[in-house]
Write a protein that holds these residues in place. Structure first.
Motif, PDB file in Angstrom:
ATOM      1  N   ARG A  70       1.086  -1.413  -0.077  1.00  0.00           N
ATOM      2  CA  ARG A  70       0.075   0.018   0.197  1.00  0.00           C
ATOM      3  C   ARG A  70       0.890   1.162  -0.060  1.00  0.00           C
ATOM      4  O   ARG A  70       0.645   2.171  -0.798  1.00  0.00           O
ATOM      5  N   GLY A  71       2.093   1.193   0.634  1.00  0.00           N
ATOM      6  CA  GLY A  71       2.890   2.391   0.921  1.00  0.00           C
ATOM      7  C   GLY A  71       3.714   2.518  -0.400  1.00  0.00           C
ATOM      8  O   GLY A  71       3.581   3.643  -1.082  1.00  0.00           O
ATOM      9  N   ALA A  72       4.042   1.525  -1.359  1.00  0.00           N
ATOM     10  CA  ALA A  72       4.601   1.890  -2.379  1.00  0.00           C
ATOM     11  C   ALA A  72       3.782   2.104  -3.461  1.00  0.00           C
ATOM     12  O   ALA A  72       3.876   3.220  -4.238  1.00  0.00           O
ATOM     13  N   LEU A  73       2.454   1.559  -3.522  1.00  0.00           N
ATOM     14  CA  LEU A  73       1.480   2.131  -4.628  1.00  0.00           C
ATOM     15  C   LEU A  73       0.961   3.586  -4.150  1.00  0.00           C
ATOM     16  O   LEU A  73       0.794   4.256  -5.161  1.00  0.00           O
ATOM     17  N   SER A  74       0.926   4.118  -3.155  1.00  0.00           N
ATOM     18  CA  SER A  74       0.509   5.382  -2.591  1.00  0.00           C
ATOM     19  C   SER A  74       1.645   6.300  -3.129  1.00  0.00           C
ATOM     20  O   SER A  74       1.275   7.503  -3.701  1.00  0.00           O
ATOM     21  N   ASN A  75       2.946   5.901  -3.026  1.00  0.00           N
ATOM     22  CA  ASN A  75       3.815   6.734  -3.351  1.00  0.00           C
ATOM     23  C   ASN A  75       3.876   6.839  -4.963  1.00  0.00           C
ATOM     24  O   ASN A  75       4.261   8.033  -5.448  1.00  0.00           O
ATOM     25  N   LEU A  76       3.363   5.825  -5.572  1.00  0.00           N
ATOM     26  CA  LEU A  76       3.540   5.999  -6.984  1.00  0.00           C
ATOM     27  C   LEU A  76       2.013   6.457  -7.500  1.00  0.00           C
ATOM     28  O   LEU A  76       2.274   6.741  -8.845  1.00  0.00           O
ATOM     29  N   GLY A  77       1.445   7.071  -6.655  1.00  0.00           N
ATOM     30  CA  GLY A  77       0.518   7.733  -7.004  1.00  0.00           C
ATOM     31  C   GLY A  77      -1.018   7.245  -7.204  1.00  0.00           C
ATOM     32  O   GLY A  77      -2.035   7.389  -7.895  1.00  0.00           O
TER      33      GLY A  77
ATOM     34  N   VAL B 286      -5.402  -2.767   0.437  1.00  0.00           N
ATOM     35  CA  VAL B 286      -4.754  -4.076   0.258  1.00  0.00           C
ATOM     36  C   VAL B 286      -5.009  -4.922   1.066  1.00  0.00           C
ATOM     37  O   VAL B 286      -5.001  -4.728   2.425  1.00  0.00           O
ATOM     38  N   SER B 287      -5.627  -6.075   0.733  1.00  0.00           N
ATOM     39  CA  SER B 287      -5.717  -7.078   1.885  1.00  0.00           C
ATOM     40  C   SER B 287      -5.287  -8.352   1.110  1.00  0.00           C
ATOM     41  O   SER B 287      -5.110  -8.491  -0.010  1.00  0.00           O
ATOM     42  N   ALA B 288      -5.044  -9.523   1.936  1.00  0.00           N
ATOM     43  CA  ALA B 288      -4.081 -10.514   1.732  1.00  0.00           C
ATOM     44  C   ALA B 288      -4.950 -11.833   2.157  1.00  0.00           C
ATOM     45  O   ALA B 288      -5.743 -11.645   3.188  1.00  0.00           O
ATOM     46  N   ASP B 289      -4.846 -12.819   1.591  1.00  0.00           N
ATOM     47  CA  ASP B 289      -5.487 -14.126   1.855  1.00  0.00           C
ATOM     48  C   ASP B 289      -4.274 -15.334   1.579  1.00  0.00           C
ATOM     49  O   ASP B 289      -3.633 -15.245   0.845  1.00  0.00           O
ATOM     50  N   ILE B 290      -4.468 -16.115   2.549  1.00  0.00           N
ATOM     51  CA  ILE B 290      -3.585 -17.324   2.028  1.00  0.00           C
ATOM     52  C   ILE B 290      -4.247 -18.665   2.105  1.00  0.00           C
ATOM     53  O   ILE B 290      -5.391 -18.830   2.670  1.00  0.00           O
ATOM     54  N   SER B 291      -3.679 -19.679   1.250  1.00  0.00           N
ATOM     55  CA  SER B 291      -4.695 -20.983   1.134  1.00  0.00           C
ATOM     56  C   SER B 291      -3.234 -21.917   0.860  1.00  0.00           C
ATOM     57  O   SER B 291      -2.460 -21.469   0.042  1.00  0.00           O
ATOM     58  N   ASN B 292      -3.333 -23.010   1.247  1.00  0.00           N
ATOM     59  CA  ASN B 292      -2.557 -24.216   0.811  1.00  0.00           C
ATOM     60  C   ASN B 292      -2.570 -24.579  -0.321  1.00  0.00           C
ATOM     61  O   ASN B 292      -3.868 -24.744  -0.857  1.00  0.00           O
ATOM     62  N   LEU B 293      -1.622 -24.939  -1.087  1.00  0.00           N
ATOM     63  CA  LEU B 293      -1.683 -25.509  -2.466  1.00  0.00           C
ATOM     64  C   LEU B 293      -2.182 -26.924  -2.187  1.00  0.00           C
ATOM     65  O   LEU B 293      -1.754 -27.668  -1.417  1.00  0.00           O
TER      66      LEU B 293
END
Lengths: 193, 135
Positions: free
Chosen positions: A144-151, A156-163
């Motif tokens: 989120r910080g990187a994208l905000s700096n790029l304008g 951002v949210s994240a999710d995990i799952s096992n293959l």
């Protein structure tokens, strides 16, 4: 400015950061701990994006910036690129990483809960998943910080799952969902961890 | 040979976070704020021009009498602006690149809030040294 850091140091730092914020600073308030960790990630992402874009031309549109995140930025942070990028062309992007490096050495211990009467497997799994999700706030903040700096202001949210059938038994698929904040007016996009 | 040069760093929110008179000529008392005024007026032009190219170094974007404004835009939309009277394009480009690197070092300081004024005297000394070297 091309020095490297030992990977075990990064792992230890992340573990200790989550443990401090969850168990010491904000002991019974996981939401506050999560927000603080995400805010740290935001500043780190801001700094890193400025640093990694120094040598390359600027971006002409949002898609270029997102591709930079998926390729160069992800390689600098995690030594690999994003495996899959999907979009609905209406501002939501899903980034999928099949072997997320910062969680690669973490395992879920389903036998940790004793004496739980009903449905012990599901309960233990959800508690473990909740504990695991704390470790995802920092990378989400970085993105989120990187994208905000790029304008591109975004959530951002994240999710995990096992293959389901994979060679690396302890690898987690990380799906990062981002959407541009013009859709943020209803406040419901800070979703589902 | 005395050169006038005024250098300013403007953050993405259009707030100046650093300014310095780096030329060797003395500042005129009758037009004390002239340089800052010209640089601020040039911000509109930078805003339009920044989207037309993906290069970082935009050369001479504006002029006022015999003073010329050159601008260098980073990916985070921080603008390094220089008001000068010389024509030394290569020197100015090298100056901007070195200041960009110094700026990133300031930014990497965890105690520096992005968007705040750069108050470090170390940074100031180095910028003036670079200006003497390249301009």
């Amino acid at each position: 400015m091309g020095r490297e850091v030992s990977e075990s140091c990064i792992d230890s730092l992340l573990t200790e950061m989550v443990s401090s914020y969850c168990n010491r600073f904000y002991a019974n308030k996981p939401e506050l701990a999560a927000r603080r960790i995400e805010a740290i990630g935001y500043q780190v992402g801001h700094q890193l994006s400025e640093r990694y874009t120094m040598e390359r031309p600027r971006f002409s549109d949002h898609l270029e910036a997102i591709k930079f995140i998926c390729k160069d930025f992800w390689s600098e942070l995690f030594k690999k690129q994003i495996d899959n990028l999907k979009t609905n062309h209406r501002g939501t992007f899903v980034l999928q990483d099949n072997r997320f490096r910062w969680l690669a050495r973490m395992s879920l211990d389903p036998t940790a809960e004793e004496g739980v009467p009903q449905d012990p497997a599901a309960l233990a799994e959800s508690k473990a998943a909740q504990a695991m999700s704390m470790y995802l706030y920092f990378p989400c903040g970085i993105i989120r910080g990187a994208l905000s700096n790029l304008g591109i202001p975004c959530a951002v949210s994240a999710d995990i799952s096992n293959l389901p059938a994979c060679e690396y038994p302890e690898s987690y698929v990380l799906c990062v969902v981002m959407h541009a904040c013009s859709l943020c007016s209803n406040g419901h996009c800070h979703g589902q961890l | 040979m005395a050169t006038t040069a005024s250098f300013i760093i403007v953050s993405r929110n259009d707030i100046p976070i650093y300014e310095a008179e780096v030329g060797s000529a003395t500042k005129r008392e009758d037009a004390a704020q002239l340089h800052q005024f010209v640089l601020h007026a040039a911000l509109d032009i930078v805003q339009d021009l920044a989207w037309t190219t993906s290069a970082m170094f935009l050369k001479n974007i504006d002029r006022f009498n015999d003073l010329v404004v050159s601008v260098y835009v980073t990916a985070g939309h921080t603008r390094l602006m220089l008001l000068h009277d010389s024509r030394n394009d290569d020197g100015i480009k090298s100056f901007f690149q070195e200041v960009h690197e110094l700026y990133i070092k300031v930014l990497l300081n965890p105690l520096y809030l992005p968007g705040a004024r750069i108050a470090s005297s170390h940074f100031d000394t180095k910028v003036r040294a670079l200006a003497r070297k390249y301009l």
